[in-house]
Enzyme design. Structure first.
Site, short mmCIF file in Angstrom:
data_model
loop_
_atom_site.label_atom_id
_atom_site.label_comp_id
_atom_site.label_asym_id
_atom_site.label_seq_id
_atom_site.Cartn_x
_atom_site.Cartn_y
_atom_site.Cartn_z
N ASP A 23 0.87 -1.18 0.00
CA ASP A 23 0.00 0.00 0.00
C ASP A 23 0.90 1.23 0.00
O ASP A 23 2.13 1.11 0.15
CB ASP A 23 -0.90 -0.01 1.24
CG ASP A 23 -1.84 1.20 1.32
OD1 ASP A 23 -2.38 1.58 0.27
OD2 ASP A 23 -2.00 1.76 2.41
N SER A 24 0.29 2.40 -0.13
CA SER A 24 1.06 3.64 -0.07
C SER A 24 1.49 3.98 1.35
O SER A 24 2.40 4.79 1.54
CB SER A 24 0.25 4.80 -0.64
OG SER A 24 -0.92 5.00 0.14
N CYS A 86 -4.47 -1.38 -1.72
CA CYS A 86 -4.65 0.05 -1.94
C CYS A 86 -5.65 0.20 -3.07
O CYS A 86 -5.45 -0.38 -4.15
CB CYS A 86 -3.31 0.69 -2.30
SG CYS A 86 -3.41 2.40 -2.88
N GLU A 167 -3.33 8.93 8.35
CA GLU A 167 -1.88 8.72 8.41
C GLU A 167 -1.25 9.49 9.56
O GLU A 167 -0.30 9.03 10.19
CB GLU A 167 -1.22 9.15 7.08
CG GLU A 167 -1.39 8.18 5.93
CD GLU A 167 -0.46 6.98 6.02
OE1 GLU A 167 0.50 7.01 6.81
OE2 GLU A 167 -0.74 5.99 5.31
N CYS A 199 -11.11 3.06 0.28
CA CYS A 199 -9.71 3.32 0.59
C CYS A 199 -9.39 2.46 1.80
O CYS A 199 -10.17 2.42 2.75
CB CYS A 199 -9.47 4.80 0.90
SG CYS A 199 -7.80 5.17 1.50
N HIS A 201 -7.42 2.86 4.10
CA HIS A 201 -7.25 3.61 5.35
C HIS A 201 -8.57 3.70 6.11
O HIS A 201 -8.59 3.80 7.34
CB HIS A 201 -6.77 5.04 5.06
CG HIS A 201 -5.35 5.17 4.65
ND1 HIS A 201 -4.89 4.74 3.43
CD2 HIS A 201 -4.28 5.69 5.29
CE1 HIS A 201 -3.60 5.00 3.33
NE2 HIS A 201 -3.20 5.58 4.46
#
Length: 280
Positions: A23-24, A86, A167, A199, A201
């Site tokens: 993932d990022s 992601c 994040e 997403c 996240h």
């Protein structure tokens, strides 16, 4: 409506090998932890491309290039499967990676499992999607779901502040609740039956979204649907791990304190992070 998953056993891999996940940033940890809850004997090699996060506002060409480099790195770790954890990378790099790695290792994205679940469960009506600019602009959920079920109408909105907010550790507080409410109060999401967290996240703020809707609609976690698909694939190919004492491995392209803290949230212990710059 029936869906069939085509499993192709493409490589001499073994059940005791790790699963590659990337993932990022920290979002893919929601996928990795879902995998381990469903399959506690599995281990994984995780790569968080923290040097380039967020992917949501990057070009598709850049995302494909970074994804290829990460996939090459994971192959070097002899993984038995690669999971693109992601949504933005799944939108822009899944097709190219799947073609590139054909005959080497299977690739699973986070979009197809979720789209198929929605198209099967909901016969008609409106479905909402929130995600990064990259995912929403690609219209990938709209195209996949409406192709599978023409009676469904998918409406989506980019929520670009959410991934950076998560994040940085700003969730489950008044700041995050205000931002989430401002996004979900839009007319776009009136009269929806379910909303997809587009997403990886976003499962970290699922509780806040549930509270906002007060149980009136289903909040769909793409990480959970992806973990279910991974289990199906491993079972179908006799690749489920037995008791495994080896540890998970965590790599990042740039060290961030939030990533270290997040591993404690998901895995109840601090991870040994290794910085790995793949683009020197």
């Amino acid at each position: 409506m029936a869906f069939f998953i085509s499993y192709i056993y493409t490589q001499e891999v073994k059940a005791n090998q790790a699963i590659g996940v990337f993932d990022s940033g920290i979002g893919g940890l929601t996928v990795a932890s879902s995998i381990q809850r469903k399959m506690p004997h599995e281990r994984f090699v995780y790569f968080g491309d923290t040097a380039h996060l967020p992917y949501g506002d990057k070009s598709p060409a850049a995302i494909r290039a970074w994804s290829k480099s990460i996939a090459d790195f994971l192959l070097g770790k002899k993984v038995k499967l690669i999971v693109i954890a992601c949504n933005t990378a799944s939108s822009h790099a899944y097709a190219s990676l799947k073609n590139l790695l054909k005959g080497k290792v299977e690739v699973i994205d986070v979009i197809n499992p979720t789209a198929e679940y929605v198209a099967k469960k909901y016969t008609k009506g409106r479905i909402g999607v929130i995600g990064t600019k990259g995912t929403i602009q690609s219209r990938i959920y709209v195209k996949r779901i409406e192709k599978l079920n023409k009676k469904l109408k998918v409406t989506s909105n980019a929520t670009p502040l959410l991934a950076p907010m998560i994040e940085e550790g700003y969730f489950n507080n008044n700041i995050s609740k205000t931002i989430i409410k401002s996004y979900l109060d839009k007319k776009t999401f009136q009269n929806i039956q379910a909303i997809i967290l587009g997403c990886t996240h976003y499962p970290l703020i699922k509780r806040e979204i549930d509270e906002l809707y007060q149980g009136r609609i289903e909040v769909i976690d793409s990480a959970e649907k992806t973990a279910e698909r991974v289990k199906e694939y491993l079972e179908a190919n006799s690749l489920l791990a037995g008791a495994n004492q080896k540890k998970n491995q965590f790599f990042v392209s740039d060290y961030t304190e939030s990533f270290d803290k997040s591993t404690k949230i998901f895995f109840k212990r601090s991870a040994s992070l290794k910085k790995m710059n793949l683009w020197r």
